[in-house]
Design a protein around this motif. Structure first.
Motif, mmCIF file in Angstrom:
data_model
loop_
_atom_site.group_PDB
_atom_site.id
_atom_site.type_symbol
_atom_site.label_atom_id
_atom_site.label_comp_id
_atom_site.label_asym_id
_atom_site.label_seq_id
_atom_site.Cartn_x
_atom_site.Cartn_y
_atom_site.Cartn_z
ATOM 1 N N ASN A 174 49.362 47.376 39.659
ATOM 2 C CA ASN A 174 49.098 47.487 41.094
ATOM 3 C C ASN A 174 47.719 48.061 41.380
ATOM 4 O O ASN A 174 47.144 47.836 42.447
ATOM 5 N N ILE A 175 47.150 48.785 40.405
ATOM 6 C CA ILE A 175 45.791 49.296 40.562
ATOM 7 C C ILE A 175 44.777 48.250 40.099
ATOM 8 O O ILE A 175 43.764 47.998 40.771
ATOM 9 N N SER A 176 45.043 47.609 38.960
ATOM 10 C CA SER A 176 44.135 46.571 38.449
ATOM 11 C C SER A 176 43.876 45.500 39.499
ATOM 12 O O SER A 176 42.741 45.039 39.694
ATOM 13 N N GLN A 177 44.929 45.104 40.197
ATOM 14 C CA GLN A 177 44.805 44.026 41.177
ATOM 15 C C GLN A 177 43.980 44.421 42.390
ATOM 16 O O GLN A 177 43.462 43.546 43.091
ATOM 17 N N GLN A 178 43.846 45.722 42.624
ATOM 18 C CA GLN A 178 43.065 46.172 43.784
ATOM 19 C C GLN A 178 41.591 46.389 43.465
ATOM 20 O O GLN A 178 40.781 46.525 44.372
ATOM 21 N N LEU A 179 41.247 46.415 42.168
ATOM 22 C CA LEU A 179 39.868 46.731 41.777
ATOM 23 C C LEU A 179 39.022 45.459 41.694
ATOM 24 O O LEU A 179 38.322 45.209 40.720
ATOM 25 N N SER A 180 39.083 44.676 42.732
ATOM 26 C CA SER A 180 38.431 43.361 42.725
ATOM 27 C C SER A 180 36.916 43.443 42.761
ATOM 28 O O SER A 180 36.234 42.513 42.324
ATOM 29 N N MET A 181 36.363 44.537 43.272
ATOM 30 C CA MET A 181 34.906 44.672 43.380
ATOM 31 C C MET A 181 34.326 45.605 42.327
ATOM 32 O O MET A 181 33.138 45.929 42.372
ATOM 33 N N LEU A 182 35.147 46.037 41.372
ATOM 34 C CA LEU A 182 34.700 47.000 40.363
ATOM 35 C C LEU A 182 33.643 46.386 39.452
ATOM 36 O O LEU A 182 33.820 45.291 38.921
ATOM 37 N N HIS A 183 32.543 47.112 39.252
ATOM 38 C CA HIS A 183 31.461 46.664 38.369
ATOM 39 C C HIS A 183 31.479 47.378 37.025
ATOM 40 O O HIS A 183 31.025 46.812 36.026
ATOM 41 N N CYS A 202 44.645 41.507 33.690
ATOM 42 C CA CYS A 202 45.462 40.431 34.222
ATOM 43 C C CYS A 202 44.592 39.313 34.793
ATOM 44 O O CYS A 202 43.397 39.501 35.057
ATOM 45 N N GLN A 203 45.188 38.160 34.978
ATOM 46 C CA GLN A 203 44.450 37.028 35.516
ATOM 47 C C GLN A 203 44.000 37.328 36.946
ATOM 48 O O GLN A 203 44.786 37.751 37.785
ATOM 49 N N GLY A 204 42.725 37.102 37.210
ATOM 50 C CA GLY A 204 42.177 37.374 38.540
ATOM 51 C C GLY A 204 41.719 38.803 38.740
ATOM 52 O O GLY A 204 41.204 39.143 39.806
ATOM 53 N N CYS A 205 41.909 39.672 37.713
ATOM 54 C CA CYS A 205 41.480 41.073 37.828
ATOM 55 C C CYS A 205 40.083 41.252 37.241
ATOM 56 O O CYS A 205 39.686 40.533 36.325
ATOM 57 N N PHE A 206 39.355 42.202 37.765
ATOM 58 C CA PHE A 206 38.049 42.613 37.231
ATOM 59 C C PHE A 206 37.059 41.440 37.120
ATOM 60 O O PHE A 206 36.296 41.342 36.171
ATOM 61 N N LEU A 207 37.079 40.574 38.097
ATOM 62 C CA LEU A 207 36.200 39.402 38.037
ATOM 63 C C LEU A 207 34.726 39.761 38.184
ATOM 64 O O LEU A 207 33.852 38.990 37.780
ATOM 65 N N GLN A 208 34.439 40.927 38.759
ATOM 66 C CA GLN A 208 33.050 41.355 38.957
ATOM 67 C C GLN A 208 32.591 42.363 37.908
ATOM 68 O O GLN A 208 31.471 42.864 37.982
ATOM 69 N N LEU A 209 33.443 42.647 36.925
ATOM 70 C CA LEU A 209 33.139 43.709 35.969
ATOM 71 C C LEU A 209 31.970 43.315 35.054
ATOM 72 O O LEU A 209 31.986 42.268 34.406
ATOM 73 N N LEU A 229 39.223 39.891 26.194
ATOM 74 C CA LEU A 229 38.093 40.024 27.117
ATOM 75 C C LEU A 229 37.396 38.699 27.412
ATOM 76 O O LEU A 229 36.389 38.684 28.120
ATOM 77 N N GLN A 230 37.910 37.593 26.879
ATOM 78 C CA GLN A 230 37.263 36.301 27.086
ATOM 79 C C GLN A 230 37.126 35.936 28.559
ATOM 80 O O GLN A 230 36.176 35.279 28.962
ATOM 81 N N GLY A 231 38.097 36.363 29.376
ATOM 82 C CA GLY A 231 38.080 35.989 30.788
ATOM 83 C C GLY A 231 37.047 36.722 31.623
ATOM 84 O O GLY A 231 36.778 36.327 32.769
ATOM 85 N N MET A 232 36.467 37.784 31.081
ATOM 86 C CA MET A 232 35.479 38.561 31.838
ATOM 87 C C MET A 232 34.098 37.931 31.665
ATOM 88 O O MET A 232 33.277 38.377 30.881
ATOM 89 N N LYS A 233 33.839 36.900 32.426
ATOM 90 C CA LYS A 233 32.635 36.106 32.243
ATOM 91 C C LYS A 233 31.356 36.863 32.599
ATOM 92 O O LYS A 233 30.279 36.529 32.102
ATOM 93 N N LYS A 234 31.457 37.867 33.469
ATOM 94 C CA LYS A 234 30.266 38.596 33.910
ATOM 95 C C LYS A 234 29.986 39.848 33.079
ATOM 96 O O LYS A 234 29.042 40.584 33.363
#
Length: 436
Positions: A174-183, A202-209, A229-234
């Motif tokens: 529930n916290i991971s899903q809210q951290l959408s803007m986390l760098h 999770c899928q869709g989490c930490f997309l801006q990390l 960590l493959q999904g963390m493209k940034k």
């Protein structure tokens, strides 16, 4: 009334750079105030222009009287961008009052501190505009983060989150899903294993990390971390130091283009097949590497200090390398060709190796000295290990005279030459005598 405001402001500013009887300690950009010493509002104003304000050792509610001042004093604002609570008990009531004085604060740090009065949902909009939260050695850390979320208008506002040495095993969904803007996320110093990391990515989490620090955790499977960590493209900055990746598998293929990749102090023994090809700063220090395999065309800074290397790696595999650390290895010799590859560097640290100062090495001394302007640890780090007669001698102090290096050969030549001359003289003397 306005003139009174102005007089008070000028008075406080005049105190800023003078030695006054303040209970707060000003150290350049940081101001530290011990809570138990009855801090007053004037003491806090002495910290007015410091970038960092630390309130330490006590219950911050003791500072409420200092904030309960007249409306005149509410015209003053502290300039801090970072607020640190160290070994403190911090209440909701205090933060409601305090936020009026720290309108520019964006970083909140709880170091060995606790939160009180957050048991009930906060209806009031405190809105402290925090974009960075750091918790150090704080129990039940993520429940406290949820409590703090109301202070910043929701976790979606966070850019940086650090939860360090706080007995974290994973991050709740529930916290991971809210951290959408986390760098930037730092979970260093926690008993976090690969399963725990896989749980919160999770899928869709930490997309801006872009920055992830998992230093000194309980990680052992490098391959699983790579796949997770493959999904963390940034992702640009990855710190995995002080974990135990004794035998990483070579089946990992990093998709990201890294700026910094840190695998120091991870017990690795080889490097083939699992390092990212796209990386600018690579830290492999304090490991068990005997050789460095592979080609890294983009690496600019390479740290191989305190490994078990016996010779200088071929720098032809690192065409863009500019900064190299190979100090603290077992390198005994630097040949002319090896030295020539170092001239393109801008910084070199190669001291603390087991240099063998034989005649061949001494012959290269002049080429080595040409690199002095690039060496951070010259001359103190460059010491002869052998032969025993030169053990502990600085390389810069070694005599490079022909006699010292080829003493035995010269003595043989002198003996042979002397014998030859004596023989010639004997023949000449004999012929002279026989003629008579």
């Amino acid at each position: 009334m306005q003139s009174l405001h102005l007089m008070l402001i000028l008075l406080l500013i005049s105190w800023e750079d003078k030695t006054i009887a303040s209970k707060c300690f000003r150290m350049k950009k940081r101001c530290s105030c011990p809570i138990e010493s009855n801090i007053t509002f004037v003491d806090l104003m002495g910290c007015m222009t410091a970038e960092i304000l630390e309130l330490r050792d006590g219950n911050v509610d003791k500072l409420l009287p200092a904030l309960e001042t007249s409306n005149i004093l509410h015209t003053f604002f502290l300039e801090q961008t970072t607020i640190i609570f160290t070994r403190a008990s911090v209440s909701q009531q205090f933060l409601k009052k305090f936020k009026d004085f720290v309108t520019k604060a964006t970083n909140l740090v709880l170091d060995n501190s606790s939160l009180t009065g957050f048991e009930k949902e906060i209806n009031a909009n405190i809105n402290m505009s925090m974009t960075s939260i750091t918790l150090i050695n704080v129990s039940n850390s993520f429940s406290k983060i949820m409590s703090l979320s109301s202070l910043i208008g929701g976790l979606q506002m966070l850019k940086e989150l650090s939860v360090i040495s706080s007995q974290v095993f994973s991050v709740p969904h529930n916290i991971s899903q809210q951290l959408s803007m986390l760098h930037a996320l730092d979970l260093s110093g926690n008993p976090l294993n690969v399963q725990g990391v896989n749980h919160f990515i999770c899928q869709g989490c930490f997309l801006q990390l872009t920055t992830l620090k998992l230093q000194n955790c309980n990680l052992s499977s490098f391959e699983d971390i790579c796949l997770t960590l493959q999904g963390m493209k940034k992702l640009k900055y990855l710190h995995l130091s002080q974990n135990n990746f004794l035998n990483p598998l070579s089946s990992c293929s990093w998709q990201q283009s890294f700026h910094t990749f840190n695998m120091s102090s991870t017990n690795i023994e080889y490097t083939f097949g699992y390092l990212p090809q796209q990386v600018e700063v690579l830290d492999l220090s304090n490991n068990k590497l005997k050789v460095l395999n592979g080609t890294l065309p983009n690496v600019i800074t390479l740290d191989l200090s305190n490994n078990q290397l016996l010779q200088l790696p071929s720098l032809m595999n690192f065409p863009n390398l500019r900064n190299l650390r190979i100090d603290g290895n077992g390198i005994s010799h630097l040949g002319k060709e090896e030295l020539s590859t170092l001239y393109n560097l801008t910084a070199l640290k190669a001291g603390g190796n087991t240099f063998r100062c034989d005649c061949e090495f001494i012959a290269m001394k002049e080429d080595l000295v040409k690199l002095v302007s690039k060496m951070e640890d010259w001359p103190a780090g460059y010491v002869c290990d052998s032969p025993s007669s030169l053990n502990g001698t600085l390389i810069k102090d070694i005599s490079d005279s022909l006699y010292q290096c080829h003493k035995t050969l010269l003595l043989i030549l002198i003996i042979v030459g002397t014998t030859f001359v004596i023989g010639i003289l004997a023949i000449v003397f004999y012929r002279i005598c026989t003629r008579k």
